[in-house]
Design an enzyme around this catalytic site. Structure first.
Site, PDB file in Angstrom:
ATOM      1  N   LEU A  67     -23.119  32.448 -47.051  1.00 56.27           N
ATOM      2  CA  LEU A  67     -23.526  32.534 -45.639  1.00 56.27           C
ATOM      3  C   LEU A  67     -22.903  33.755 -44.952  1.00 56.27           C
ATOM      4  O   LEU A  67     -21.702  33.999 -45.093  1.00 56.27           O
ATOM      5  CB  LEU A  67     -23.046  31.266 -44.905  1.00 56.27           C
ATOM      6  CG  LEU A  67     -23.279  31.224 -43.396  1.00 56.27           C
ATOM      7  CD1 LEU A  67     -24.747  30.953 -43.079  1.00 56.27           C
ATOM      8  CD2 LEU A  67     -22.400  30.158 -42.735  1.00 56.27           C
TER       9      LEU A  67
ATOM     10  N   HIS B  57     -13.139  25.658 -24.301  1.00 55.38           N
ATOM     11  CA  HIS B  57     -13.298  26.666 -25.358  1.00 55.38           C
ATOM     12  C   HIS B  57     -12.562  26.226 -26.621  1.00 55.38           C
ATOM     13  O   HIS B  57     -13.092  26.329 -27.730  1.00 55.38           O
ATOM     14  CB  HIS B  57     -12.773  28.035 -24.888  1.00 55.38           C
ATOM     15  CG  HIS B  57     -13.493  28.562 -23.678  1.00 55.38           C
ATOM     16  ND1 HIS B  57     -14.859  28.514 -23.560  1.00 55.38           N
ATOM     17  CD2 HIS B  57     -13.046  29.144 -22.532  1.00 55.38           C
ATOM     18  CE1 HIS B  57     -15.222  29.051 -22.389  1.00 55.38           C
ATOM     19  NE2 HIS B  57     -14.140  29.427 -21.751  1.00 55.38           N
TER      20      HIS B  57
ATOM     21  N   ARG C 226     -32.294  29.494 -20.867  1.00 58.65           N
ATOM     22  CA  ARG C 226     -32.204  30.946 -20.684  1.00 58.65           C
ATOM     23  C   ARG C 226     -31.838  31.609 -22.001  1.00 58.65           C
ATOM     24  O   ARG C 226     -31.243  30.976 -22.867  1.00 58.65           O
ATOM     25  CB  ARG C 226     -31.061  31.282 -19.698  1.00 58.65           C
ATOM     26  CG  ARG C 226     -31.347  31.089 -18.267  1.00 58.65           C
ATOM     27  CD  ARG C 226     -30.235  31.751 -17.437  1.00 58.65           C
ATOM     28  NE  ARG C 226     -28.954  31.072 -17.580  1.00 58.65           N
ATOM     29  CZ  ARG C 226     -28.571  30.015 -16.878  1.00 58.65           C
ATOM     30  NH1 ARG C 226     -29.375  29.502 -15.977  1.00 58.65           N
ATOM     31  NH2 ARG C 226     -27.385  29.469 -17.063  1.00 58.65           N
TER      32      ARG C 226
ATOM     33  N   TRP D 109     -16.823  39.778 -19.822  1.00 62.80           N
ATOM     34  CA  TRP D 109     -15.613  40.533 -19.450  1.00 62.80           C
ATOM     35  C   TRP D 109     -15.307  40.356 -17.964  1.00 62.80           C
ATOM     36  O   TRP D 109     -14.185  40.569 -17.514  1.00 62.80           O
ATOM     37  CB  TRP D 109     -15.772  42.024 -19.737  1.00 62.80           C
ATOM     38  CG  TRP D 109     -15.800  42.386 -21.195  1.00 62.80           C
ATOM     39  CD1 TRP D 109     -16.852  42.902 -21.879  1.00 62.80           C
ATOM     40  CD2 TRP D 109     -14.721  42.299 -22.146  1.00 62.80           C
ATOM     41  NE1 TRP D 109     -16.511  43.123 -23.198  1.00 62.80           N
ATOM     42  CE2 TRP D 109     -15.211  42.763 -23.392  1.00 62.80           C
ATOM     43  CE3 TRP D 109     -13.392  41.858 -22.073  1.00 62.80           C
ATOM     44  CZ2 TRP D 109     -14.428  42.814 -24.547  1.00 62.80           C
ATOM     45  CZ3 TRP D 109     -12.612  41.907 -23.229  1.00 62.80           C
ATOM     46  CH2 TRP D 109     -13.131  42.379 -24.435  1.00 62.80           C
TER      47      TRP D 109
ATOM     48  N   ASP E 193     -23.102  27.053 -25.345  1.00 69.06           N
ATOM     49  CA  ASP E 193     -22.889  27.017 -23.896  1.00 69.06           C
ATOM     50  C   ASP E 193     -22.401  25.633 -23.463  1.00 69.06           C
ATOM     51  O   ASP E 193     -22.743  24.632 -24.091  1.00 69.06           O
ATOM     52  CB  ASP E 193     -24.210  27.367 -23.188  1.00 69.06           C
ATOM     53  CG  ASP E 193     -24.000  27.693 -21.721  1.00 69.06           C
ATOM     54  OD1 ASP E 193     -22.856  27.977 -21.318  1.00 69.06           O
ATOM     55  OD2 ASP E 193     -24.995  27.660 -20.970  1.00 69.06           O
ATOM     56  N   GLY E 194     -21.620  25.624 -22.399  1.00 72.12           N
ATOM     57  CA  GLY E 194     -21.228  24.348 -21.798  1.00 72.12           C
ATOM     58  C   GLY E 194     -19.759  23.989 -21.965  1.00 72.12           C
ATOM     59  O   GLY E 194     -19.349  22.893 -21.570  1.00 72.12           O
ATOM     60  N   ASN E 195     -18.958  24.908 -22.508  1.00 70.59           N
ATOM     61  CA  ASN E 195     -17.532  24.598 -22.699  1.00 70.59           C
ATOM     62  C   ASN E 195     -16.837  24.310 -21.369  1.00 70.59           C
ATOM     63  O   ASN E 195     -16.033  23.382 -21.264  1.00 70.59           O
ATOM     64  CB  ASN E 195     -16.807  25.774 -23.354  1.00 70.59           C
ATOM     65  CG  ASN E 195     -17.279  26.042 -24.757  1.00 70.59           C
ATOM     66  OD1 ASN E 195     -18.005  25.245 -25.320  1.00 70.59           O
ATOM     67  ND2 ASN E 195     -16.870  27.176 -25.315  1.00 70.59           N
TER      68      ASN E 195
HETATM   69  C1  FPP Z   1     -19.873  29.400 -23.093  1.00 74.18           C
HETATM   70  O1  FPP Z   1     -19.484  28.296 -22.337  1.00 74.18           O
HETATM   71  C2  FPP Z   1     -18.888  29.679 -24.119  1.00 74.18           C
HETATM   72  C3  FPP Z   1     -18.147  30.829 -24.231  1.00 74.18           C
HETATM   73  C4  FPP Z   1     -18.226  31.962 -23.331  1.00 74.18           C
HETATM   74  C5  FPP Z   1     -17.133  30.993 -25.286  1.00 74.18           C
HETATM   75  C6  FPP Z   1     -17.550  30.557 -26.640  1.00 74.18           C
HETATM   76  C7  FPP Z   1     -16.331  30.282 -27.408  1.00 74.18           C
HETATM   77  C8  FPP Z   1     -16.135  29.222 -28.188  1.00 74.18           C
HETATM   78  C9  FPP Z   1     -17.150  28.190 -28.454  1.00 74.18           C
HETATM   79  C10 FPP Z   1     -14.826  29.072 -28.798  1.00 74.18           C
HETATM   80  C11 FPP Z   1     -14.830  29.014 -30.269  1.00 74.18           C
HETATM   81  C12 FPP Z   1     -15.704  29.992 -30.930  1.00 74.18           C
HETATM   82  C13 FPP Z   1     -15.454  30.536 -32.138  1.00 74.18           C
HETATM   83  C14 FPP Z   1     -16.463  31.419 -32.758  1.00 74.18           C
HETATM   84  C15 FPP Z   1     -14.215  30.289 -32.858  1.00 74.18           C
HETATM   85  P1  FPP Z   1     -19.204  28.498 -20.786  1.00 74.18           P
HETATM   86  O2  FPP Z   1     -17.778  28.846 -20.612  1.00 74.18           O
HETATM   87  O3  FPP Z   1     -20.152  29.507 -20.222  1.00 74.18           O
HETATM   88  O4  FPP Z   1     -19.505  27.066 -20.249  1.00 74.18           O
HETATM   89  P2  FPP Z   1     -20.101  26.673 -18.815  1.00 74.18           P
HETATM   90  O5  FPP Z   1     -21.518  27.211 -18.785  1.00 74.18           O
HETATM   91  O6  FPP Z   1     -20.066  25.183 -18.822  1.00 74.18           O
HETATM   92  O7  FPP Z   1     -19.232  27.293 -17.792  1.00 74.18           O
END
Ligand code: FPP
Length: 246
Positions: free
Chosen positions: A132, A38, A195, A70, A21-23
């Protein structure tokens, strides 16, 4: 002592699950679009997968896209879908080199057919590996998984394949997307949110929870080792007393 050496290799959790989380916040903090976050998260995924292989972990499960995701803006959904499959395709040789088997869990019927087919090919390419198991939860929601399991079990009862009195934890476990995968001993969530977000609700009944304040794109192998070292200090009692365990 190298950081990795502080991890007790005799007490590695068999299965670690991570809510990445946190991208979005990571990107926003840099004045960039969420998608940039991401993309940057891929480096963390690669690092954590390689570190998991290095310490001999059996199963790593990453929450990559929830059933609720989605509902995000269409452009972001498409960008994540593309990123996930493209990354996996690019990493096939790394997986093969490291004996990593790729696995998917989730409501895969929701995947547009184009991606579904690409995923099947990627899965087949690593199906012979037995190190793995890297499971990506995509279009995943735990409540839906439990509803599906209830339907499967009810169907078996209806056809006479199963008696109501024989429904137990094993039967439920075998009816989940994660059938055949041991429950995670450690669940990590990044970004300072406390959470579970509809992730592996049945499977984490006895998991140790670890929350990191790092945003996912900043998470590296040292952070995984930190979480494992913390896990290794905990006493897992499974409802018993400390005295009983000793
Ligand atoms: C949650 O952060 C992250 C996601 C919904 C996407 C996860 C995808 C990746 C980490 C990309 C690479 C993954 C793989 C397996 C190649 P958020 O968008 O909810 O962040 P926020 O809470 O700061 O908005």
């Amino acid at each position: 002592m190298a950081y990795k050496d502080q991890v007790d290799l005799l007490k590695i959790p068999k299965h670690v699950a991570i809510i990445m989380d946190g991208n979005g916040r990571w990107a926003k903090g840099r004045g960039k679009l969420r998608v940039f976050g991401h993309h940057s998260g891929v480096t963390s995924v690669r690092d954590v997968v390689e570190a998991s292989v290095e310490i001999g972990m059996g199963y790593l499960t990453l929450y990559a896209f929830s059933a609720e995701n989605w509902n995000r803006p269409r452009l972001e959904v498409t960008a994540i879908m593309e990123l996930l499959i493209n990354t996996m395709q690019k990493e096939i040789s790394m997986f093969t080199k490291n004996n990593v088997r790729l696995n998917l869990i989730g409501n895969l019927e929701m995947l547009p057919p184009k991606y579904y087919d690409q995923w099947q090919t990627a899965l087949e390419q690593t199906s012979g590996n037995n190190g793995l198991t890297l499971t990506l939860a995509i279009s995943y929601g735990s409540r839906l998984e439990l509803i599906n399991a209830a339907k499967k079990i009810a169907g078996r009862v209806k056809t006479g394949d199963l008696k109501i009195d024989d429904i137990d934890e094993t039967v439920v476990g075998e009816s989940l997307y994660t059938a055949g995968i041991p429950d995670p001993e450690l669940l990590i969530r990044t970004s300072g949110e406390y959470r579970i977000s509809n992730f592996l609700l049945w499977q984490i009944a006895y998991a140790e929870l670890y929350f990191s304040t790092k945003l996912w794109p900043d998470f590296r192998r040292e952070d995984l080792f930190d979480a494992i070292i913390d896990y290794q200090k905990r006493e897992r009692r499974f409802g018993m007393t400390s005295d009983q365990l000793n």
